[in-house]
Design a protein around this motif. Structure first.
Motif, mmCIF file in Angstrom:
data_model
loop_
_atom_site.group_PDB
_atom_site.id
_atom_site.type_symbol
_atom_site.label_atom_id
_atom_site.label_comp_id
_atom_site.label_asym_id
_atom_site.label_seq_id
_atom_site.Cartn_x
_atom_site.Cartn_y
_atom_site.Cartn_z
ATOM 1 N N PRO A 1 0.818 -1.213 0.000
ATOM 2 C CA PRO A 1 0.000 0.000 0.000
ATOM 3 C C PRO A 1 0.854 1.266 0.000
ATOM 4 O O PRO A 1 1.903 1.321 0.643
ATOM 5 N N ILE A 2 0.394 2.275 -0.721
ATOM 6 C CA ILE A 2 1.077 3.566 -0.730
ATOM 7 C C ILE A 2 1.058 4.138 0.688
ATOM 8 O O ILE A 2 0.047 4.049 1.381
ATOM 9 N N ARG B 1 -5.089 0.268 -7.559
ATOM 10 C CA ARG B 1 -5.437 -0.411 -6.305
ATOM 11 C C ARG B 1 -4.766 0.206 -5.081
ATOM 12 O O ARG B 1 -4.667 -0.415 -4.027
ATOM 13 N N GLY B 2 -4.292 1.448 -5.216
ATOM 14 C CA GLY B 2 -3.664 2.115 -4.080
ATOM 15 C C GLY B 2 -2.339 1.507 -3.675
ATOM 16 O O GLY B 2 -1.928 1.604 -2.517
ATOM 17 N N HIS C 1 -0.425 -12.371 -19.629
ATOM 18 C CA HIS C 1 -1.656 -11.617 -19.360
ATOM 19 C C HIS C 1 -2.322 -12.032 -18.051
ATOM 20 O O HIS C 1 -3.070 -11.260 -17.449
ATOM 21 N N ARG C 2 -2.038 -13.236 -17.586
ATOM 22 C CA ARG C 2 -2.676 -13.737 -16.368
ATOM 23 C C ARG C 2 -2.206 -12.986 -15.120
ATOM 24 O O ARG C 2 -2.848 -13.090 -14.070
ATOM 25 N N LEU C 3 -1.103 -12.256 -15.220
ATOM 26 C CA LEU C 3 -0.543 -11.597 -14.037
ATOM 27 C C LEU C 3 -0.872 -10.109 -13.970
ATOM 28 O O LEU C 3 -0.415 -9.414 -13.074
ATOM 29 N N TYR C 4 -1.662 -9.616 -14.923
ATOM 30 C CA TYR C 4 -2.214 -8.255 -14.850
ATOM 31 C C TYR C 4 -1.114 -7.224 -14.573
ATOM 32 O O TYR C 4 -1.099 -6.540 -13.541
ATOM 33 N N VAL C 5 -0.198 -7.109 -15.513
ATOM 34 C CA VAL C 5 0.893 -6.151 -15.366
ATOM 35 C C VAL C 5 0.343 -4.734 -15.397
ATOM 36 O O VAL C 5 -0.430 -4.370 -16.290
ATOM 37 N N ARG C 6 0.706 -3.948 -14.407
ATOM 38 C CA ARG C 6 0.303 -2.544 -14.306
ATOM 39 C C ARG C 6 1.537 -1.691 -14.022
ATOM 40 O O ARG C 6 2.559 -2.197 -13.544
ATOM 41 N N SER C 7 1.430 -0.413 -14.259
ATOM 42 C CA SER C 7 2.511 0.516 -13.915
ATOM 43 C C SER C 7 2.233 1.087 -12.536
ATOM 44 O O SER C 7 1.205 1.734 -12.313
ATOM 45 N N TYR C 8 3.157 0.863 -11.615
ATOM 46 C CA TYR C 8 3.015 1.313 -10.231
ATOM 47 C C TYR C 8 4.089 2.333 -9.890
ATOM 48 O O TYR C 8 5.244 2.191 -10.319
#
Length: 371
Positions: free
Chosen positions: A95-96, A106-107, A217-224
């Motif tokens: 969490p941030i 997702r914070g 694609h199953r691991l839902y790569v996002r930029s954090y």
């Protein structure tokens, strides 16, 4: 691209070459260079080689690395890098911190460990003491930048400088050799590396979850947004504080936690990331002391460990450069494709908002770190 087409790809890749059992093939003896190249490297297929491959290593045959007094004497006066986190998960999503500006998926943010250099004997002591669940800090001796040859060269006679049959098959020597010493609380989140990886467990056990590149694609790569643990204390056990990196850096990372800490978090993960939890079973294996895991380039992997009777796990891995050929081009093309899938995430697209080729963690955040 439709979800059904992607699921067909997952199925065909497994049926045609990887296998559908979810088990990693085991070899009773080291393969010849030709067999290794043909059956595993060219096929981008993992395998585990038995202790027969390392029985001539003093670290294995004579159990030298199970002897603390030997290690402390051999590394007397040597400084090593130790990664410190509150929970044992370096390079992971957390969490941030309260009051931090900006939005994030997702914070969450991508948190890197606080790294401290110390004498080996002190590092070993802290690794032991932070193995207790009551410890507010977890120590992991590692530095993914050829640290074995840079920091642990006094132990070089105990292992091979490279894996001969792999070196001949791949046509090069390892670019980096890394050492890993941790307790049972250390864990590595899903990621991939642009290396052919020969991973040798010397003491304890390592537990791997593996997904082929076709299933990214199953691991839902996002930029954090990137963050870093820091401490104002000179004590190795000082309280760690998470701070956002400024100026802001975005790190593409896998969103899935395969082992959520509570039923509530598990329910949220299953709802948010159905492609992982409702997809084919990940390949799963345990690598025991003396065994070698061949982990092909671009494979996504999550790692946890079980310590030996002394309370620690030691492993050494050899990173060989991968060949950036047409196979790499195909993987990159696949990973760049977006497709619609209904989740409770604000974004309905998978792998469309970041450069997943950076999923190894090679980012501006840690320019000296590889992997």
């Amino acid at each position: 691209m439709a979800e059904g087409q992607v699921r067909d790809l997952w199925k065909e890749a497994r049926e045609l070459g990887l296998g559908i059992s979810g088990e990693v093939e085991r070899l009773e003896s080291p393969p010849s260079p030709l067999v290794f190249l043909r059956d595993f490297v060219a096929a981008n297929k993992p395998c585990i080689i038995s202790r027969a491959a390392t029985l001539h290593w003093p670290a294995v045959a004579r159990s030298l690395w199970s002897d603390d007094s030997y290690l402390c004497q051999a590394l007397d006066g040597c400084d090593v890098s130790v990664h410190l986190t509150p929970h044992g998960r370096a390079d992971s999503l957390v969490p941030i911190p309260p009051g931090a500006p900006g939005d994030a998926p997702r914070g969450l943010c991508f948190a890197s460990a606080f790294v401290r250099t110390m004498e080996f004997q002190e590092a070993l002591r802290i690794i032991y003491s932070t193995g207790s669940p009551s410890s507010p800090v977890v120590a992991y001796a590692q530095q993914q930048n050829d640290c074995f040859r840079a920091e642990y060269s006094a132990l070089s006679a105990d292992v091979e400088p490279h894996i001969p049959w792999a070196t001949e098959a791949l046509g090069c020597l390892p670019e980096a050799v890394n050492l890993w010493i941790g307790n049972g609380r250390s864990e590595t989140s899903f990621h991939k590396d642009h290396y052919e990886n020969l991973y040798v467990v010397v003491t304890g056990e390592k537990h791997f979850l593996l997904l082929p590149p076709t299933e990214v694609h199953r691991l839902y790569v996002r930029s954090y947004p990137a963050a870093q643990y820091v401490t104002s204390s000179s004590s190795e056990m000082g309280e760690l504080k998470l701070e956002m990196v400024e100026p802001k850096i975005l790190v593409p990372w896998c969103s899935v936690d395969p082992y959520p800490p509570s039923p509530e978090v598990m329910a949220d993960q299953r709802t948010s990331f159905p492609l992982y939890f409702n997809g084919p079973k990940p390949f799963q294996c345990t690598v025991k002391a003396g065994e070698i895991l061949y982990l092909p380039s671009m494979w996504l992997h999550h790692v946890s460990q079980t310590p030996d009777s002394n309370g620690r796990t030691i492993a050494i891995n050899y990173w060989y450069d991968m060949v950036f050929d047409i196979k790499y081009a195909y993987f990159n093309f696949l990973q760049s494709i977006s497709f619609s899938h209904c989740t409770n995430e604000p974004s309905r697209m998978i792998c469309n908002s970041c450069d997943v080729s950076d999923l190894s963690g090679d980012s501006e955040l840690e320019s000296t770190r590889k992997g």
